[in-house]
Design a protein around this motif. Structure first.
Motif, PDB file in Angstrom:
ATOM      1  N   PRO A  98       0.871  -2.945 -10.373  1.00 37.75           N
ATOM      2  CA  PRO A  98       1.704  -4.569  -9.787  1.00 37.75           C
ATOM      3  C   PRO A  98       3.075  -3.623  -9.058  1.00 37.75           C
ATOM      4  O   PRO A  98       3.829  -4.415  -8.370  1.00 37.75           O
ATOM      5  CB  PRO A  98       1.751  -5.045 -11.105  1.00 37.75           C
ATOM      6  N   ASP A  99       3.764  -2.566  -9.514  1.00 37.24           N
ATOM      7  CA  ASP A  99       4.773  -1.996  -9.049  1.00 37.24           C
ATOM      8  C   ASP A  99       4.716  -2.046  -7.554  1.00 37.24           C
ATOM      9  O   ASP A  99       5.636  -1.941  -6.984  1.00 37.24           O
ATOM     10  CB  ASP A  99       5.077  -0.628  -9.537  1.00 37.24           C
ATOM     11  N   GLY A 111     -10.220  -3.853  -3.006  1.00 41.34           N
ATOM     12  CA  GLY A 111     -11.673  -3.492  -3.460  1.00 41.34           C
ATOM     13  C   GLY A 111     -12.258  -2.266  -2.619  1.00 41.34           C
ATOM     14  O   GLY A 111     -13.471  -2.516  -2.494  1.00 41.34           O
ATOM     15  N   GLU A 112     -11.516  -1.524  -1.856  1.00 37.07           N
ATOM     16  CA  GLU A 112     -12.247  -0.425  -1.118  1.00 37.07           C
ATOM     17  C   GLU A 112     -12.652   0.435  -2.279  1.00 37.07           C
ATOM     18  O   GLU A 112     -12.428   0.754  -3.251  1.00 37.07           O
ATOM     19  CB  GLU A 112     -11.004   0.375  -0.659  1.00 37.07           C
ATOM     20  N   TYR A 118      -4.449  -2.877  -3.432  1.00 35.39           N
ATOM     21  CA  TYR A 118      -5.707  -2.568  -3.365  1.00 35.39           C
ATOM     22  C   TYR A 118      -6.684  -3.612  -3.205  1.00 35.39           C
ATOM     23  O   TYR A 118      -6.542  -4.805  -3.731  1.00 35.39           O
ATOM     24  CB  TYR A 118      -6.236  -1.871  -4.868  1.00 35.39           C
ATOM     25  N   GLN A 161       8.923   0.372  11.679  1.00 36.89           N
ATOM     26  CA  GLN A 161       7.643  -0.766  11.679  1.00 36.89           C
ATOM     27  C   GLN A 161       7.158  -1.306  10.213  1.00 36.89           C
ATOM     28  O   GLN A 161       7.080  -2.368   9.991  1.00 36.89           O
ATOM     29  CB  GLN A 161       6.422  -0.063  12.219  1.00 36.89           C
ATOM     30  N   LYS A 201      -2.803   0.265  -6.838  1.00 34.08           N
ATOM     31  CA  LYS A 201      -3.305  -1.060  -7.494  1.00 34.08           C
ATOM     32  C   LYS A 201      -2.560  -1.557  -8.342  1.00 34.08           C
ATOM     33  O   LYS A 201      -2.376  -2.715  -8.971  1.00 34.08           O
ATOM     34  CB  LYS A 201      -4.703  -1.074  -8.059  1.00 34.08           C
ATOM     35  N   MET A 205      -5.040   5.898  -6.139  1.00 31.02           N
ATOM     36  CA  MET A 205      -5.567   4.488  -6.205  1.00 31.02           C
ATOM     37  C   MET A 205      -4.834   3.658  -7.116  1.00 31.02           C
ATOM     38  O   MET A 205      -4.754   2.417  -7.071  1.00 31.02           O
ATOM     39  CB  MET A 205      -7.173   4.566  -6.231  1.00 31.02           C
ATOM     40  N   SER A 255       7.828  -6.694 -12.501  1.00 28.79           N
ATOM     41  CA  SER A 255       6.362  -5.891 -12.056  1.00 28.79           C
ATOM     42  C   SER A 255       5.454  -6.710 -12.353  1.00 28.79           C
ATOM     43  O   SER A 255       4.477  -6.770 -11.940  1.00 28.79           O
ATOM     44  CB  SER A 255       6.415  -4.567 -12.315  1.00 28.79           C
ATOM     45  N   SER A 297       0.099   4.316  17.596  1.00 24.98           N
ATOM     46  CA  SER A 297       1.188   4.312  16.750  1.00 24.98           C
ATOM     47  C   SER A 297       1.292   5.833  15.956  1.00 24.98           C
ATOM     48  O   SER A 297       2.346   6.423  15.500  1.00 24.98           O
ATOM     49  CB  SER A 297       1.220   3.259  15.772  1.00 24.98           C
ATOM     50  N   ILE A 298       0.346   6.342  15.893  1.00 22.54           N
ATOM     51  CA  ILE A 298       0.290   7.670  15.029  1.00 22.54           C
ATOM     52  C   ILE A 298       0.372   9.065  15.927  1.00 22.54           C
ATOM     53  O   ILE A 298       0.885  10.160  15.614  1.00 22.54           O
ATOM     54  CB  ILE A 298      -1.034   7.848  14.315  1.00 22.54           C
ATOM     55  N   SER A 316       2.927  -3.889  -5.451  1.00 24.22           N
ATOM     56  CA  SER A 316       2.731  -5.070  -4.600  1.00 24.22           C
ATOM     57  C   SER A 316       4.152  -5.761  -4.817  1.00 24.22           C
ATOM     58  O   SER A 316       4.438  -6.668  -3.904  1.00 24.22           O
ATOM     59  CB  SER A 316       1.599  -5.853  -4.874  1.00 24.22           C
ATOM     60  N   ASN A 317       4.989  -5.440  -5.722  1.00 22.53           N
ATOM     61  CA  ASN A 317       6.252  -6.128  -5.987  1.00 22.53           C
ATOM     62  C   ASN A 317       7.306  -5.400  -5.014  1.00 22.53           C
ATOM     63  O   ASN A 317       7.750  -4.250  -5.126  1.00 22.53           O
ATOM     64  CB  ASN A 317       6.735  -5.912  -7.162  1.00 22.53           C
ATOM     65  N   PRO A 318       7.951  -6.098  -4.053  1.00 22.99           N
ATOM     66  CA  PRO A 318       8.971  -5.625  -3.256  1.00 22.99           C
ATOM     67  C   PRO A 318      10.058  -4.745  -4.002  1.00 22.99           C
ATOM     68  O   PRO A 318      10.532  -3.778  -3.328  1.00 22.99           O
ATOM     69  CB  PRO A 318       9.535  -6.825  -2.377  1.00 22.99           C
ATOM     70  N   LYS A 346      -0.107   0.964   6.272  1.00 21.33           N
ATOM     71  CA  LYS A 346      -1.474   0.181   6.213  1.00 21.33           C
ATOM     72  C   LYS A 346      -2.009  -0.364   4.989  1.00 21.33           C
ATOM     73  O   LYS A 346      -2.687  -1.374   4.829  1.00 21.33           O
ATOM     74  CB  LYS A 346      -2.665   1.100   6.732  1.00 21.33           C
ATOM     75  N   THR A 401       2.614   6.813   8.301  1.00 20.14           N
ATOM     76  CA  THR A 401       1.593   5.917   9.057  1.00 20.14           C
ATOM     77  C   THR A 401       0.524   5.198   8.279  1.00 20.14           C
ATOM     78  O   THR A 401       0.072   4.181   8.302  1.00 20.14           O
ATOM     79  CB  THR A 401       0.995   6.712  10.030  1.00 20.14           C
ATOM     80  N   TYR A 402       0.013   6.018   7.227  1.00 21.82           N
ATOM     81  CA  TYR A 402      -1.027   5.718   6.383  1.00 21.82           C
ATOM     82  C   TYR A 402      -0.670   4.802   5.468  1.00 21.82           C
ATOM     83  O   TYR A 402      -1.183   3.901   5.161  1.00 21.82           O
ATOM     84  CB  TYR A 402      -1.770   6.775   5.948  1.00 21.82           C
ATOM     85  N   TYR A 442       3.306  -9.755 -10.879  1.00 22.74           N
ATOM     86  CA  TYR A 442       2.391  -9.352  -9.782  1.00 22.74           C
ATOM     87  C   TYR A 442       1.257  -8.930 -10.316  1.00 22.74           C
ATOM     88  O   TYR A 442       0.377  -8.291  -9.542  1.00 22.74           O
ATOM     89  CB  TYR A 442       2.978  -8.281  -8.718  1.00 22.74           C
ATOM     90  N   SER A 443       1.232  -8.915 -11.969  1.00 23.22           N
ATOM     91  CA  SER A 443       0.016  -8.085 -12.451  1.00 23.22           C
ATOM     92  C   SER A 443      -1.297  -8.824 -12.037  1.00 23.22           C
ATOM     93  O   SER A 443      -2.446  -8.331 -12.656  1.00 23.22           O
ATOM     94  CB  SER A 443       0.240  -8.002 -13.685  1.00 23.22           C
ATOM     95  N   LEU A 456      -9.538  -1.945 -10.488  1.00 23.32           N
ATOM     96  CA  LEU A 456     -10.541  -1.039  -9.509  1.00 23.32           C
ATOM     97  C   LEU A 456     -12.061  -1.524 -10.381  1.00 23.32           C
ATOM     98  O   LEU A 456     -12.098  -1.827 -11.455  1.00 23.32           O
ATOM     99  CB  LEU A 456     -10.769   0.374  -9.908  1.00 23.32           C
ATOM    100  N   ASN A 457     -12.838  -2.347  -9.363  1.00 26.72           N
ATOM    101  CA  ASN A 457     -14.087  -2.976  -9.856  1.00 26.72           C
ATOM    102  C   ASN A 457     -15.053  -1.735 -10.213  1.00 26.72           C
ATOM    103  O   ASN A 457     -14.970  -0.628  -9.974  1.00 26.72           O
ATOM    104  CB  ASN A 457     -14.661  -3.873  -9.025  1.00 26.72           C
ATOM    105  N   GLY A 491      -2.940  -2.540 -16.279  1.00 29.50           N
ATOM    106  CA  GLY A 491      -2.286  -3.070 -15.190  1.00 29.50           C
ATOM    107  C   GLY A 491      -1.289  -4.249 -15.915  1.00 29.50           C
ATOM    108  O   GLY A 491       0.037  -4.305 -15.008  1.00 29.50           O
ATOM    109  N   ALA A 515      -2.928  -8.060  -9.650  1.00 26.83           N
ATOM    110  CA  ALA A 515      -3.433  -7.379  -8.562  1.00 26.83           C
ATOM    111  C   ALA A 515      -4.882  -6.834  -9.305  1.00 26.83           C
ATOM    112  O   ALA A 515      -5.067  -6.698 -10.569  1.00 26.83           O
ATOM    113  CB  ALA A 515      -2.584  -5.961  -8.433  1.00 26.83           C
ATOM    114  N   PRO A 516      -5.984  -6.890  -8.331  1.00 22.04           N
ATOM    115  CA  PRO A 516      -7.132  -6.603  -9.001  1.00 22.04           C
ATOM    116  C   PRO A 516      -7.341  -5.260  -9.428  1.00 22.04           C
ATOM    117  O   PRO A 516      -6.674  -4.354  -9.003  1.00 22.04           O
ATOM    118  CB  PRO A 516      -8.209  -6.706  -7.735  1.00 22.04           C
TER     119      PRO A 516
END
Lengths: 219, 299
Positions: free
Chosen positions: A56-57, A125-126, A123, A215, A54, A50, B61, B276-277, A59-61, A119, A115-116, B64-65, B70-71, B48, B67-68
């Protein structure tokens, strides 16, 4: 009458008996442990993954490839894809050659991992809650129960089946909403292997993994 | 008599208070738990954006910091203790238990048909629908659909002798209907006396509860995976579906279609995932359906 203590008693035997009892009590304590150990191994891995997601690396392409690599490392540490593979193939696994086994496990791992991860874009907020464990009587298998709460409040039960291998707990099946991943693949592979060779099955899995990777790249 | 009643209540209250005080009965939170609270999130945030703190040119990097982090309470560890059980399936040699499928070629044909229908008709129409309607209309309709189907869940809870669940369904329905005419799920935040799964009970589950097996697997056009038992269940459910009693049939069909279209938002992603899987999506779907239904009956 001074000889109340039997003659065969000597300090060395006493020490041995005390040590034996100590061992008994220690194993007694260890009975309760496997579930907690498995859960701790899992939650540590989940926390690390997790944190990677989360970061930043991820989310940065530009740096995503490296971040994906780190996540892949973590996933391979906690998931045992060899154990996954042997169980999804079932009794026919014995007919696979060592080389086929390895290729199968690699292809299957590639398919599942991609596959996982496709998706996951970041992050959102899960939340993960750990709700207890079930342990086999010999303490070598454990099922760690978790609930994942998604951002929209939907809850999904996800249970991890783990086994103790070379002193560390590894995942060998994931049960999402009561549907076992291994069991589901097992029926698919059993049906395919009725008419196809292991080689053809591996080819199909590789093909599917390629589609999934394409994909993911298209996103 | 009255006094003893009151003192009994008082005793129960005392006992509860005593239980609540007993640390042994409280949920244990081991030290391995990710600490929640401001300190933890501050820590996460500082991790972060570590690049920015050290100064110098911004690494890509850190752009893009945002990013939220963990709450608080993102990871909760409860430890109700481990239970020992022998039925942890190791999948060694046990043959795969799955639903009987004597009509496989026929089912495969309709599976393929549904697949084409889903991807080339239902999905584009649903995408058009989500583009056309605001988000609150979609959620409102979804909640309304759930509330309209209340009689099915209520009647089947009773048929399964689950009166507590029926009561929960009833009070949820009343709360939602009186508070918002069924458009808002007001009851979702309320804690229930017994856990009630949001998917609810249906007649197929009732039959299962009464001891009927699945029979065999059946795929219906448009409806999708089912079984002999669940097909009978579906026919039974028609009688507890209020939309069925809407009189001129175009109205009832129209309502049903709009509701079902709106509900596709839950179905389509799951369907995409599954196809797909899996290496053989037909078997994957069959297995998933059989285990899901078995779990719903057993719960």
């Amino acid at each position: 009458m001074t000889n109340v203590i039997p003659r065969f008693w000597n300090p060395r035997a006493g020490a041995a008996i005390i040590a034996l009892f100590a061992c008994l009590f220690m194993t007694d304590g260890a009975w309760a442990q496997p579930g907690q150990e498995a859960r701790e191994a899992l939650s540590a891995a989940v926390n690390r993954i997790m944190a990677d997601i989360k970061s930043p690396d991820f989310s940065n392409p530009a740096t995503r490839e490296a971040a994906r690599g780190r996540i892949e490392n973590e996933v391979y540490k906690i998931f045992d894809f060899g154990e996954f593979s042997s169980r999804t193939v079932g009794p026919r696994w014995k007919q696979f050659s060592a080389e086929e086994k390895k290729r199968f496990a690699d292809a299957f791992a590639k398919l599942l991992f991609n596959t996982y991860l496709n998706k996951v874009t970041g992050y959102n907020g899960e939340q993960v809650a750990y709700n207890g464990e079930t342990v086999s009587p010999d303490g070598k298998l454990a099922e760690v129960k978790t609930t994942i709460t998604l951002k929209d409040g939907k809850r999904t039960p996800v249970n991890y089946r783990m086994l103790l291998k070379d002193g560390s707990w590894r995942v060998y099946d994931v049960i999402i909403e009561n549907i076992s991943l291994v069991r589901n693949y097992r029926t698919q592979f059993q049906d395919i292997l009725k008419s196809a060779t292991p080689d053809q099955l591996i080819e199909r899995i590789n093909q599917k993994a390629k589609e999934v990777i394409a994909q993911g790249a298209g996103k | 008599m009255k006094l003893s009643g009151i003192s009994l209540l008082f005793l129960i209250f005392l006992a509860q208070a005593a239980f609540a005080q007993d640390p042994g009965l409280l949920i244990k939170t081991p030290a391995t738990d990710l600490k929640s609270g401001p300190a933890a999130s501050a820590h996460a945030r500082s991790m972060g954006s570590g690049g920015a703190a050290t100064g110098g040119p911004l690494a890509p990097s850190t752009v893009y910091s945002g990013a939220p982090s963990l709450n608080g309470g993102a990871v909760v560890v409860e430890d109700p203790g481990a239970t020992v059980s022998n039925d942890l399936d190791n999948y060694d040699d046990e043959p795969v238990a799955s639903i009987a499928d004597p009509l496989e070629p026929w089912n495969r044909f309709w599976f393929k048909f549904n697949d084409i229908f889903f991807i080339h008709v239902a999905k584009p129409v649903y995408e058009g629908w989500t583009w056309l309607t605001p988000r609150f209309v979609q959620t409102g309709l979804g909640n309304l659909f759930h509330n309209v189907l209340f009689p099915t869940r209520f009647v089947n809870s009773i048929l399964q002798f689950r009166f507590m669940e029926a009561g929960v369904e009833f009070s949820r329905f009343m709360m939602n209907m009186m508070g918002s005419a069924g458009l808002v799920d007001l009851a979702s935040s309320k804690k229930t006396i017994v856990p009630v799964d949001p998917s609810g009970e249906d007649f197929g589950q009732t039959l299962g509860r009464w001891g009927f097996g699945q029979g065999f697997y059946l795929v219906w056009p448009f409806i999708g995976p089912s079984s002999l038992r669940d097909t009978i269940g579906r026919v039974g459910d028609v009688f507890t579906d209020p939309i069925f009693y809407v009189n001129p049939w175009p109205y009832s069909t129209g309502t049903e279609v709009v509701f079902r279209l709106n509900a596709l938002g839950d179905v389509l992603p799951a369907y995409d995932d599954l196809s797909s899987i899996s290496i053989d999506p037909y078997i994957a779907m069959r297995e998933a359906y059989a285990s899901l239904r078995a779990a719903q009956v057993a719960r």
